[in-house]
Design a protein around this motif. Structure first.
Motif, PDB file in Angstrom:
ATOM      1  N   GLU A  72       0.832  -1.203   0.000  1.00 56.37           N
ATOM      2  CA  GLU A  72       0.000   0.000   0.000  1.00 56.37           C
ATOM      3  C   GLU A  72       0.864   1.249   0.000  1.00 56.37           C
ATOM      4  O   GLU A  72       0.541   2.244  -0.646  1.00 56.37           O
ATOM      5  N   GLU A  92       2.200   1.844  -3.542  1.00 50.61           N
ATOM      6  CA  GLU A  92       1.175   2.384  -4.432  1.00 50.61           C
ATOM      7  C   GLU A  92       0.894   3.848  -4.129  1.00 50.61           C
ATOM      8  O   GLU A  92       0.708   4.665  -5.027  1.00 50.61           O
ATOM      9  N   SER A 136      -2.827   2.384   6.680  1.00 47.57           N
ATOM     10  CA  SER A 136      -3.159   2.441   5.264  1.00 47.57           C
ATOM     11  C   SER A 136      -3.334   3.902   4.863  1.00 47.57           C
ATOM     12  O   SER A 136      -3.506   4.791   5.705  1.00 47.57           O
ATOM     13  N   GLN A 137      -3.334   4.140   3.564  1.00 46.74           N
ATOM     14  CA  GLN A 137      -3.477   5.500   3.070  1.00 46.74           C
ATOM     15  C   GLN A 137      -4.824   6.097   3.488  1.00 46.74           C
ATOM     16  O   GLN A 137      -4.914   7.271   3.851  1.00 46.74           O
TER      17      GLN A 137
END
Length: 304
Positions: free
Chosen positions: A77, A80, A278-279
């Protein structure tokens, strides 16, 4: 299903201890979840999960693989998200203290979702302690000093508190002028969700915290009930200022002992220490911090 998605399925099963709950969280058929685990076990040549009719838990190999999957998925993640133009997406599960969220966050939710259209928010409400990993929650918004060392706490604000009473109560008992004058007074008890016991009134005098436990003919476990009981003249309470602004303006509640106020109350976002963010969690944390910052200096809100 590719290996990355299979890892996501496996980690969610371990976290939720349930195939069914994992399938629901990931919006997948239960058969797809089962097949993903079978394919992983076949590829690795080991058994990853112990299954009974009511319980799922990782084997020793499964626990080792689970920890590796967490690191790999977090790195994936992160990789990305490092490329320009990527935007967070997926389900974000948060648990909030309801009154706080309705006052400071909900009015700005449309703007947040417009800025991050790939995020789907699932919001649950409560004051109780939650097992974030086991219950599949990404982060929680809570008031008070965090106690769980397994969680990372990010403080977003401090709330000034008041000691309050209703005019009919003061007419009967008189207005207290010092801690020593509280001997003939009563409080509305607030019951801790952590211990089940009543919380004392707290006062700051010259930087020193003092606790006072008064008789409590009525005790409650919810903030709304606490304020409602105080309005009825059932005793003294202490709550954040923002919660009672309208009562103060209408005169249904009166601030007392303003020279020795209660300590400020922390507002924090908590998330699992064992899991890299996480983003979508990161952008939510930053958004919550920014929303509280907008209220700095208003209604007793302080931001570091």
């Amino acid at each position: 299903m590719d290996r990355i998605d299979a890892m996501r399925v496996f980690t969610r099963i371990v976290e939720r201890r349930s195939f069914t709950a994992a399938a629901k969280d990931l919006d997948l058929p239960r058969s797809s979840v089962t097949d993903a685990v079978k394919q992983l076990e076949s590829r690795l040549g080991v058994r990853l999960l112990q299954r009974t009719t009511r319980h799922v838990s990782p084997t020793l190999d499964g626990e080792a693989y689970f920890q590796r999957c967490l690191r790999l998925l977090a790195d994936f993640e992160e990789a990305e998200a490092a490329f320009a133009g990527t935007s967070p997406k997926g389900v974000l599960r948060v648990d909030v203290q309801g009154q706080l969220a309705r006052r400071f966050l909900f009015p700005a939710l449309p703007a947040f979702l417009a800025q991050h259209p790939g995020i789907t928010l699932q919001i649950s409400e409560g004051d109780r302690l939650v097992d974030l990993v086991r219950e599949g929650i990404d982060c929680v918004l809570r008031v008070g000093e965090p106690q769980d060392s397994e969680m990372v706490a990010r403080r977003v604000a401090r709330l000034a508190q008041l000691t309050l009473a209703a005019p009919p109560y003061l007419a009967r008992h008189g207005s207290p002028v010092s801690i020593e004058s509280l001997g003939n007074h009563r409080m509305v008890g607030f019951r801790s969700t952590l211990t089940g016991g009543l919380l004392p009134l707290e006062f700051m005098t010259g930087g020193v915290r003092s606790e006072v436990m008064l008789p409590a003919p009525v005790s409650v476990s919810g903030a709304e009930s606490l304020v409602a009981a105080c309005r009825l003249g059932l005793g003294l309470i202490q709550v954040p200022r923002y919660h009672v602004e309208e009562d103060l303006l209408r005169g249904t509640l009166v601030s007392v002992l303003s020279e020795i106020p209660p300590p400020t109350m922390s507002v924090s976002l908590l998330y699992p220490r064992s899991r890299q963010l996480s983003q979508r969690v990161r952008v939510f944390l930053d958004w919550v911090s920014a929303e509280f910052a907008k209220h700095r200096g208003k209604n007793g809100v302080e931001v570091d």
